[in-house]
Motif scaffolding. Structure first.
Motif, short mmCIF file in Angstrom:
data_model
loop_
_atom_site.label_atom_id
_atom_site.label_comp_id
_atom_site.label_asym_id
_atom_site.label_seq_id
_atom_site.Cartn_x
_atom_site.Cartn_y
_atom_site.Cartn_z
N ASN A 1 -10.06 14.27 -10.47
CA ASN A 1 -11.03 13.27 -10.05
C ASN A 1 -10.27 12.01 -9.69
OD1 ASN A 1 -12.79 10.79 -10.76
ND2 ASN A 1 -14.27 12.45 -10.50
N ASP A 2 -10.44 11.55 -8.45
CA ASP A 2 -9.63 10.41 -8.02
C ASP A 2 -9.92 9.14 -8.81
OD1 ASP A 2 -12.08 9.92 -6.89
OD2 ASP A 2 -11.38 9.87 -4.83
N GLY A 3 -11.16 9.01 -9.31
CA GLY A 3 -11.47 7.84 -10.14
C GLY A 3 -10.70 7.86 -11.46
N ASP A 4 -10.65 9.04 -12.09
CA ASP A 4 -9.89 9.16 -13.34
C ASP A 4 -8.41 8.93 -13.11
OD1 ASP A 4 -12.24 9.78 -14.63
OD2 ASP A 4 -11.92 11.96 -14.57
N LEU A 5 -7.89 9.48 -12.01
CA LEU A 5 -6.46 9.30 -11.71
C LEU A 5 -6.15 7.84 -11.39
CD1 LEU A 5 -5.89 12.45 -9.49
CD2 LEU A 5 -4.99 12.08 -11.80
N ALA A 6 -7.06 7.18 -10.67
CA ALA A 6 -6.84 5.77 -10.34
C ALA A 6 -6.82 4.91 -11.61
CB ALA A 6 -7.94 5.28 -9.39
N GLU A 7 -7.71 5.22 -12.53
CA GLU A 7 -7.73 4.47 -13.80
C GLU A 7 -6.45 4.71 -14.60
OE1 GLU A 7 -10.53 4.00 -17.81
OE2 GLU A 7 -11.13 5.34 -16.18
N TRP A 8 -6.00 5.96 -14.62
CA TRP A 8 -4.77 6.31 -15.34
C TRP A 8 -3.56 5.58 -14.76
CZ3 TRP A 8 -1.33 10.59 -13.34
CH2 TRP A 8 -0.20 10.75 -14.16
N LEU A 9 -3.49 5.49 -13.42
CA LEU A 9 -2.33 4.88 -12.77
C LEU A 9 -2.47 3.38 -12.59
CD1 LEU A 9 -1.81 7.61 -10.02
CD2 LEU A 9 -0.38 7.22 -12.02
N ARG B 1 0.83 -1.20 0.00
CA ARG B 1 0.00 0.00 0.00
C ARG B 1 0.87 1.26 0.00
NH1 ARG B 1 -4.80 1.71 4.28
NH2 ARG B 1 -4.65 3.95 3.95
N SER B 2 1.93 1.27 0.83
CA SER B 2 2.79 2.46 0.88
C SER B 2 3.53 2.65 -0.43
CB SER B 2 3.77 2.38 2.04
OG SER B 2 4.73 1.35 1.83
N LEU B 3 3.91 1.54 -1.07
CA LEU B 3 4.58 1.64 -2.36
C LEU B 3 3.64 2.22 -3.41
CD1 LEU B 3 6.52 -1.75 -2.43
CD2 LEU B 3 7.48 0.54 -2.09
N LEU B 4 2.38 1.79 -3.41
CA LEU B 4 1.40 2.32 -4.35
C LEU B 4 1.15 3.80 -4.08
CD1 LEU B 4 -1.25 -0.56 -4.48
CD2 LEU B 4 0.32 0.13 -6.30
N ARG B 5 1.08 4.17 -2.81
CA ARG B 5 0.86 5.58 -2.45
C ARG B 5 2.02 6.44 -2.95
NH1 ARG B 5 1.02 5.73 3.46
NH2 ARG B 5 3.23 5.61 3.06
N SER C 1 -6.04 1.51 -7.06
CA SER C 1 -7.34 1.81 -6.46
C SER C 1 -7.39 3.29 -6.08
CB SER C 1 -7.56 0.95 -5.21
OG SER C 1 -6.70 1.36 -4.17
N ARG C 2 -8.54 3.74 -5.64
CA ARG C 2 -8.69 5.15 -5.26
C ARG C 2 -7.95 5.49 -3.97
NH1 ARG C 2 -14.61 7.60 -6.71
NH2 ARG C 2 -14.76 6.83 -8.84
N THR C 3 -7.74 4.50 -3.10
CA THR C 3 -7.14 4.80 -1.80
C THR C 3 -5.75 5.41 -1.91
OG1 THR C 3 -8.46 3.10 -0.68
CG2 THR C 3 -6.44 3.83 0.41
N PRO C 4 -4.80 4.79 -2.64
CA PRO C 4 -3.48 5.44 -2.75
C PRO C 4 -3.53 6.78 -3.47
CG PRO C 4 -3.61 3.51 -4.18
CD PRO C 4 -4.80 3.47 -3.29
N VAL C 5 -4.49 6.94 -4.39
CA VAL C 5 -4.62 8.23 -5.07
C VAL C 5 -5.07 9.30 -4.09
CG1 VAL C 5 -6.00 9.49 -6.77
CG2 VAL C 5 -5.04 7.26 -7.36
N ARG C 6 -6.04 8.98 -3.25
CA ARG C 6 -6.52 9.95 -2.26
C ARG C 6 -5.41 10.31 -1.27
NH1 ARG C 6 -12.32 6.91 -1.49
NH2 ARG C 6 -13.46 8.04 -3.12
#
Length: 232
Positions: free
Chosen positions: A39-47, A12-16, A50-55
Motif C-alpha cells: 500500500n503506497d500510503g503505508d510505504l510513504a509513512e514508513w519512509l 524529487r529524484s533523490l526521494l524516488r 509523499s506517495r509520489t516517490p513511492v509510486r
C-alpha cells in the motif's frame, strides 16, 4: 566551463531513488515477503515521504520484476517463480561472464588480490552464518571484474536483474550448499592470474549457474491473483 543549469539531481529524484532502494532492499532481505500486498500510503509513512516517490519507485520495481501490479486490484511483492528467476539468472550469468572476459587483459595483480581478499571474507561470513556479509563479499568479489571491464552496459544490466536473484542467493548462502562457491571463486581468481580469459569466463558462468538446483524448488509460474481492489 560553467556547470550546466539543471544538472544536479532534483529533490524529487533523490526521494524516488531513496524510496526505490529502501523498498528493494526490504523485498530482497525478506522484510517484505513474496506475495505481500503493498500500500503506497503505508510505504510513504514508513519512509517519511509523499506517495509520489513511492509510486515511482514501485513502477521501477515492477519493471525490475520485484513487484507485480494489477490496476484496481493489487500491488504486491512478486512471488519467487522459476520462470522469472531463471531468466534473470541467464542474463546475469552472461553479463558476469562477459565482464571477466573483457576485464582480464587489463586486470592488475592488485585487483586479483582484491578478489582473493573478498573471497576470504565470503568464506568467513558463510562459516559465521552471516548471510548479509556473505552477499556483500560475493558482490565485492564479482564486482572487481565488473568495474575493471569498464563496460557501463554490463553494469546496468547486472544492476537491473541481480535483485531478482538476491532472494534466491539468500537461500543458497544460508545453507551448506553455498560453501561450494568459495572453491569456485578461488578457481576464477587462479584462472584470472594465469591470464586464461576463456577459462575464467566459463568458471564465472558455472558459478552463477549454481543457483539452478534452488530453481527447481520454485513454482513454475505465477498465475494472476483475483480479489478485491487494493489501494496503492
Amino acid at each position: 566551463m560553467p556547470v550546466p543549469k539543471g544538472s544536479a539531481p532534483s529533490p524529487r529524484s533523490l526521494l524516488r531513488d531513496t524510496a526505490y532502494r529502501a523498498i528493494r532492499d526490504a523485498i530482497v532481505d525478506g522484510t517484505l515477503a513474496p506475495g505481500e500486498r503493498l500500500n503506497d500510503g503505508d510505504l510513504a509513512e514508513w519512509l517519511g515521504v509523499s506517495r509520489t516517490p513511492v509510486r515511482e519507485a514501485l513502477t521501477r520495481l515492477e519493471q525490475a520484476g520485484l513487484v507485480q501490479a494489477r490496476p484496481g486490484r493489487y500491488t504486491r511483492v512478486s512471488p519467487l517463480d522459476a520462470r522469472a528467476v531463471r531468466g534473470a539468472q541467464s542474463v546475469t550469468a552472461a553479463m558476469h561472464e562477459l565482464a571477466v572476459r573483457e576485464a582480464l587483459p587489463r586486470l592488475s595483480a592488485a585487483e586479483i588480490d582484491a578478489m582473493r581478499e573478498a573471497n576470504a571474507r565470503f568464506a568467513d561470513a558463510l562459516r559465521d552464518e552471516d548471510v548479509d556479509a556473505a552477499i556483500a563479499a560475493d558482490d565485492a568479489f564479482h564486482g572487481v571484474a565488473v568495474t575493471a571491464c569498464a563496460n557501463p552496459a554490463v553494469r546496468t544490466v547486472i544492476e537491473q536483474f541481480t535483485p531478482v536473484l538476491r532472494r534466491l542467493e539468500r537461500l543458497r548462502f544460508s545453507s551448506l550448499a553455498g560453501r561450494g562457491s568459495v572453491a569456485q571463486h578461488d578457481r576464477i581468481a587462479d584462472l584470472c592470474e594465469a591470464g586464461d580469459a576463456e577459462g575464467a569466463a566459463a568458471a564465472t558462468r558455472a558459478n552463477w549457474q549454481t543457483l539452478a538446483p534452488l530453481l527447481d524448488t520454485l513454482p513454475p509460474d505465477d498465475p494472476a491473483e483475483d480479489g478485491p481492489p487494493a489501494g496503492r
